[in-house]
Design a protein around this motif. Structure first.
Motif, PDB file in Angstrom:
ATOM      1  N   ASP A 398      50.751 -73.870  27.916  1.00 25.40           N
ATOM      2  CA  ASP A 398      50.299 -73.037  26.718  1.00 25.40           C
ATOM      3  C   ASP A 398      51.401 -72.270  26.225  1.00 25.40           C
ATOM      4  O   ASP A 398      51.299 -71.535  25.306  1.00 25.40           O
ATOM      5  N   GLN A 399      52.240 -71.748  27.132  1.00 27.25           N
ATOM      6  CA  GLN A 399      53.486 -70.914  26.746  1.00 27.25           C
ATOM      7  C   GLN A 399      54.338 -71.703  25.869  1.00 27.25           C
ATOM      8  O   GLN A 399      54.878 -71.233  24.862  1.00 27.25           O
ATOM      9  N   ILE A 400      54.505 -72.934  26.112  1.00 26.47           N
ATOM     10  CA  ILE A 400      55.314 -74.010  25.335  1.00 26.47           C
ATOM     11  C   ILE A 400      54.679 -73.809  23.812  1.00 26.47           C
ATOM     12  O   ILE A 400      55.299 -73.691  22.708  1.00 26.47           O
ATOM     13  N   ASP A 401      53.351 -73.938  23.761  1.00 24.33           N
ATOM     14  CA  ASP A 401      52.575 -74.111  22.496  1.00 24.33           C
ATOM     15  C   ASP A 401      52.663 -72.752  21.644  1.00 24.33           C
ATOM     16  O   ASP A 401      52.829 -72.807  20.534  1.00 24.33           O
ATOM     17  N   PHE A 402      52.765 -71.673  22.368  1.00 20.72           N
ATOM     18  CA  PHE A 402      52.734 -70.443  21.857  1.00 20.72           C
ATOM     19  C   PHE A 402      54.274 -70.221  21.212  1.00 20.72           C
ATOM     20  O   PHE A 402      54.144 -69.678  20.031  1.00 20.72           O
ATOM     21  N   ILE A 403      55.149 -70.308  21.893  1.00 24.74           N
ATOM     22  CA  ILE A 403      56.623 -69.993  21.753  1.00 24.74           C
ATOM     23  C   ILE A 403      56.877 -70.949  20.463  1.00 24.74           C
ATOM     24  O   ILE A 403      57.848 -70.737  19.462  1.00 24.74           O
ATOM     25  N   ASN A 404      56.477 -72.309  20.535  1.00 21.31           N
ATOM     26  CA  ASN A 404      56.798 -73.084  19.143  1.00 21.31           C
ATOM     27  C   ASN A 404      56.051 -72.825  18.190  1.00 21.31           C
ATOM     28  O   ASN A 404      56.579 -72.866  17.058  1.00 21.31           O
ATOM     29  N   LYS A 405      54.847 -72.229  18.313  1.00 22.44           N
ATOM     30  CA  LYS A 405      54.118 -71.604  17.014  1.00 22.44           C
ATOM     31  C   LYS A 405      54.769 -70.749  16.524  1.00 22.44           C
ATOM     32  O   LYS A 405      54.723 -70.473  15.107  1.00 22.44           O
ATOM     33  N   VAL A 406      55.601 -69.683  17.141  1.00 15.10           N
ATOM     34  CA  VAL A 406      56.298 -68.765  16.623  1.00 15.10           C
ATOM     35  C   VAL A 406      57.706 -68.986  16.344  1.00 15.10           C
ATOM     36  O   VAL A 406      58.448 -67.962  15.586  1.00 15.10           O
ATOM     37  N   GLY A 407      58.106 -70.271  16.441  1.00 11.43           N
ATOM     38  CA  GLY A 407      59.503 -70.639  16.036  1.00 11.43           C
ATOM     39  C   GLY A 407      60.435 -70.822  17.041  1.00 11.43           C
ATOM     40  O   GLY A 407      61.575 -71.036  16.623  1.00 11.43           O
ATOM     41  N   CYS A 408      60.190 -70.977  18.276  1.00  5.65           N
ATOM     42  CA  CYS A 408      61.438 -71.095  19.205  1.00  5.65           C
ATOM     43  C   CYS A 408      60.982 -72.527  19.887  1.00  5.65           C
ATOM     44  O   CYS A 408      59.775 -72.893  20.361  1.00  5.65           O
ATOM     45  N   PHE A 409      62.007 -73.269  19.946  1.00  9.13           N
ATOM     46  CA  PHE A 409      61.770 -74.529  20.519  1.00  9.13           C
ATOM     47  C   PHE A 409      62.498 -74.972  21.874  1.00  9.13           C
ATOM     48  O   PHE A 409      62.358 -75.644  22.500  1.00  9.13           O
ATOM     49  N   VAL A 410      63.705 -74.032  22.244  1.00  4.77           N
ATOM     50  CA  VAL A 410      64.523 -74.488  23.339  1.00  4.77           C
ATOM     51  C   VAL A 410      64.041 -73.435  24.286  1.00  4.77           C
ATOM     52  O   VAL A 410      63.862 -72.345  24.274  1.00  4.77           O
ATOM     53  N   ILE A 411      63.724 -74.206  25.528  1.00  6.63           N
ATOM     54  CA  ILE A 411      63.156 -73.167  26.685  1.00  6.63           C
ATOM     55  C   ILE A 411      63.926 -73.501  27.935  1.00  6.63           C
ATOM     56  O   ILE A 411      64.710 -74.612  27.965  1.00  6.63           O
ATOM     57  N   GLN A 412      63.771 -72.631  28.742  1.00  6.39           N
ATOM     58  CA  GLN A 412      64.255 -72.747  29.992  1.00  6.39           C
ATOM     59  C   GLN A 412      63.267 -72.082  30.940  1.00  6.39           C
ATOM     60  O   GLN A 412      62.530 -71.006  30.957  1.00  6.39           O
ATOM     61  N   GLY A 413      63.098 -73.044  32.063  1.00  6.30           N
ATOM     62  CA  GLY A 413      62.251 -72.336  32.831  1.00  6.30           C
ATOM     63  C   GLY A 413      61.585 -73.582  34.037  1.00  6.30           C
ATOM     64  O   GLY A 413      61.867 -74.682  33.729  1.00  6.30           O
ATOM     65  N   PHE A 414      60.619 -73.311  35.026  1.00  5.49           N
ATOM     66  CA  PHE A 414      60.140 -74.213  35.613  1.00  5.49           C
ATOM     67  C   PHE A 414      59.372 -75.307  35.264  1.00  5.49           C
ATOM     68  O   PHE A 414      59.078 -76.466  36.011  1.00  5.49           O
ATOM     69  N   PHE A 415      58.959 -75.278  34.183  1.00  2.51           N
ATOM     70  CA  PHE A 415      58.074 -76.276  33.474  1.00  2.51           C
ATOM     71  C   PHE A 415      58.877 -77.500  33.338  1.00  2.51           C
ATOM     72  O   PHE A 415      58.330 -78.391  33.515  1.00  2.51           O
ATOM     73  N   TYR A 416      60.005 -77.448  32.975  1.00  2.00           N
ATOM     74  CA  TYR A 416      61.118 -78.759  32.927  1.00  2.00           C
ATOM     75  C   TYR A 416      61.688 -78.777  34.381  1.00  2.00           C
ATOM     76  O   TYR A 416      61.933 -79.890  35.032  1.00  2.00           O
ATOM     77  N   ASP A 417      62.636 -77.653  34.953  1.00  2.00           N
ATOM     78  CA  ASP A 417      63.325 -77.911  35.882  1.00  2.00           C
ATOM     79  C   ASP A 417      63.600 -76.286  36.752  1.00  2.00           C
ATOM     80  O   ASP A 417      63.618 -75.356  35.842  1.00  2.00           O
ATOM     81  N   ARG A 418      63.623 -76.322  37.814  1.00  2.00           N
ATOM     82  CA  ARG A 418      64.099 -75.177  38.801  1.00  2.00           C
ATOM     83  C   ARG A 418      65.808 -75.265  38.498  1.00  2.00           C
ATOM     84  O   ARG A 418      66.309 -76.337  38.228  1.00  2.00           O
ATOM     85  N   PRO A 419      66.635 -74.298  38.987  1.00  2.00           N
ATOM     86  CA  PRO A 419      67.967 -74.605  39.361  1.00  2.00           C
ATOM     87  C   PRO A 419      68.250 -75.648  40.046  1.00  2.00           C
ATOM     88  O   PRO A 419      67.818 -75.592  40.873  1.00  2.00           O
ATOM     89  N   LEU A 420      69.205 -76.469  39.509  1.00  2.00           N
ATOM     90  CA  LEU A 420      69.482 -77.673  40.194  1.00  2.00           C
ATOM     91  C   LEU A 420      70.726 -77.462  41.088  1.00  2.00           C
ATOM     92  O   LEU A 420      71.978 -76.992  40.297  1.00  2.00           O
ATOM     93  N   PRO A 421      70.860 -77.961  42.187  1.00  2.00           N
ATOM     94  CA  PRO A 421      72.663 -78.173  42.606  1.00  2.00           C
ATOM     95  C   PRO A 421      73.294 -78.940  41.917  1.00  2.00           C
ATOM     96  O   PRO A 421      72.796 -79.868  41.180  1.00  2.00           O
ATOM     97  N   VAL A 422      74.737 -78.993  41.931  1.00  2.00           N
ATOM     98  CA  VAL A 422      75.645 -79.584  40.976  1.00  2.00           C
ATOM     99  C   VAL A 422      75.014 -81.008  40.967  1.00  2.00           C
ATOM    100  O   VAL A 422      75.372 -81.656  39.962  1.00  2.00           O
ATOM    101  N   GLU A 423      74.962 -81.964  42.200  1.00  2.00           N
ATOM    102  CA  GLU A 423      74.817 -83.311  42.292  1.00  2.00           C
ATOM    103  C   GLU A 423      73.594 -83.552  41.481  1.00  2.00           C
ATOM    104  O   GLU A 423      73.559 -84.689  40.770  1.00  2.00           O
ATOM    105  N   GLU A 424      72.427 -82.836  41.676  1.00  2.00           N
ATOM    106  CA  GLU A 424      71.284 -83.251  40.985  1.00  2.00           C
ATOM    107  C   GLU A 424      71.466 -83.177  39.456  1.00  2.00           C
ATOM    108  O   GLU A 424      70.775 -83.653  38.673  1.00  2.00           O
TER     109      GLU A 424
END
Length: 437
Positions: A398-424
């Protein structure tokens, strides 16, 4: 007799030369006596500092300032009972030992002591409040210095962290200070031993679920255990050592990018954080430029993240720093935009390439029409000025839906990924497409 010589003479006598009150040594002697007779736990220890006293000295002069200190000391001493103690550590710093049942009255007294100052034929009524750190002495302890040390910790919390008039020390505060001291002692060896690691948190275009960038985040692995950034970052910022760590992270990120290119892996732009405290380094932009250039990578693969400020002096320094980086062809991003007291002047004055919308805009269960209007307008202004927009802290659909609605499309957060070690993260670079959720 010179003032420093006079001060040393009175130091030896354990009283302060100006006020005649016990100095640190004399105060601790009183503490020791009460420890020996078993009455110390009947008291609350205080450490208090006069608010704005530097301005009084500048306005009226040091001589009048000394007079005010003496008169204030006399008023505080008049309040105390015979078995209570007031000490003067120097300047506008005092300590006191007051019976527990009277501590609230003492706090009210220190909330604003009135002093009549006569100068140049005029009388001025000054109200001088104090910032207070206190400790209700309940536990057995063997070091009398704790009465100053613990209350000093509480005072620092009151002045610099909680920004309130009175703070009572807690064990958690004391432990935190001890941990921070330990951090500073281990810091240089940790840098030399490469205990600091760089993790990469992906930035994803939610329209096609493609990896488009990442933020390099520092992690500390000490003796096999991870140390929270919340523990080691604050003391490093306080003492100015943070700039060495920020340079370290930048070098590691540049090295990783160069290796990926050499191995045939197509990199994405990596953003690296630099603390506002780093602005004290006059060569900051030049050093960043040199690190990127010496690494052999294209500058397009690095973006420098800074947090906006409300301090007027820092605002000017930050504007110059961003302009300097821009002239060197280095991209910048404003982090946490919208947290606190963001100003539209930031959008007008800073030559930034990316605006990162703070998680506070989306950290809610329901999005109101006000949220939508404010965020939509911010994004419209920023994009019209040629800035890219990222929203951080995204965890829900629902957060993605909201920010897409107001014009932002690039996101950072746990929805896609946590901070990853360099190998991952390298595996993610090889396959930039996220499966649709």
């Amino acid at each position: 007799m010179k003032e420093d010589e006079r001060g040393k003479m009175f130091e030896d006598r354990k009283i302060h030369y100006l006020t005649g009150l016990p100095n640190a040594g004399g105060y601790l002697d009183e503490i020791i006596r009460k420890m020996k007779d078993g009455t110390i736990q009947n008291y609350t220890a205080f450490y208090f500092n006069l608010k704005g006293f530097g301005n009084i000295n500048q306005r009226y002069g040091m001589e009048k300032g000394d007079m005010i200190i003496v008169r204030l000391s006399e008023k505080v001493k008049d309040f105390l009972e015979d078995d209570e103690v007031l000490g003067h550590l120097g300047g506008d710093n005092f300590v006191a030992l007051v019976k527990k049942e009277r501590k609230e009255k003492f706090c009210r007294l220190l909330n604003g002591i009135e002093i009549i100052l006569e100068t140049e034929g005029h009388s001025y009524k000054l109200r001088i409040p104090s910032t207070i750190g206190l400790w209700d002495i309940n536990d057995e302890f063997t070091d009398p210095g704790e009465t100053i040390g613990r209350t000093s910790i509480a005072l620092q919390y009151a002045k610099h962290i909680q920004h309130v008039p009175v703070v009572s020390v807690t064990d958690a505060m004391v432990e935190r200070v001890a941990v921070q001291k330990s951090v500073l002692q281990r810091y240089q060896s940790a840098l030399s031993n490469h205990e600091f690691l760089v993790y990469y948190q992906p930035k994803v275009d939610s329209r096609n679920n493609m990896l488009v960038g990442a933020e390099g985040l520092v992690r500390w692995k000490h003796k096999g255990e991870m140390v929270s950034p919340g523990i080691f970052i604050p003391p490093l910022e306080t003492n100015g050592e943070i700039v060495l760590l920020d340079y370290y992270v930048l070098r590691r990120a540049c090295t990783d990018i160069k290796r990926w290119i050499d191995e045939g892996i197509e990199p994405v732009t990596i953003s690296v954080n630099f603390s506002r405290k780093d602005l004290m380094d006059p060569d900051l932009a030049e050093n960043i430029d040199r690190i990127i250039t010496n690494s052999g990578i294209d500058k397009k693969f690095i973006e420098i993240e800074v947090t906006e400020t409300v301090d007027e002096q820092e605002h000017g320094e930050l504007a110059r720093f961003i302009s300097d980086l821009d002239s060197r062809g280095i991209m910048t991003a404003i982090d946490d935009f919208g947290a606190g007291y963001s100003s539209l002047a930031t959008l007008r004055e800073f030559q930034v390439h990316t605006l990162k919308i703070d998680r506070s805009f989306i950290n809610t269960e329901e999005f109101s029409w006000k949220d939508e209007i404010i965020l939509r307008d911010i994004i419209h202004i920023a994009t019209s000025l040629g800035m890219d927009i990222i929203t951080e802290g995204v965890e829900r659909q629902d957060q993605i839906d909201f920010i897409n609605k107001v014009g932002c499309f690039v996101i950072q957060g746990f929805f896609y990924d946590r901070p990853l070690p360099v190998e991952e993260f390298e595996d993610r670079l090889r396959n930039k497409k996220y499966e649709k959720k």
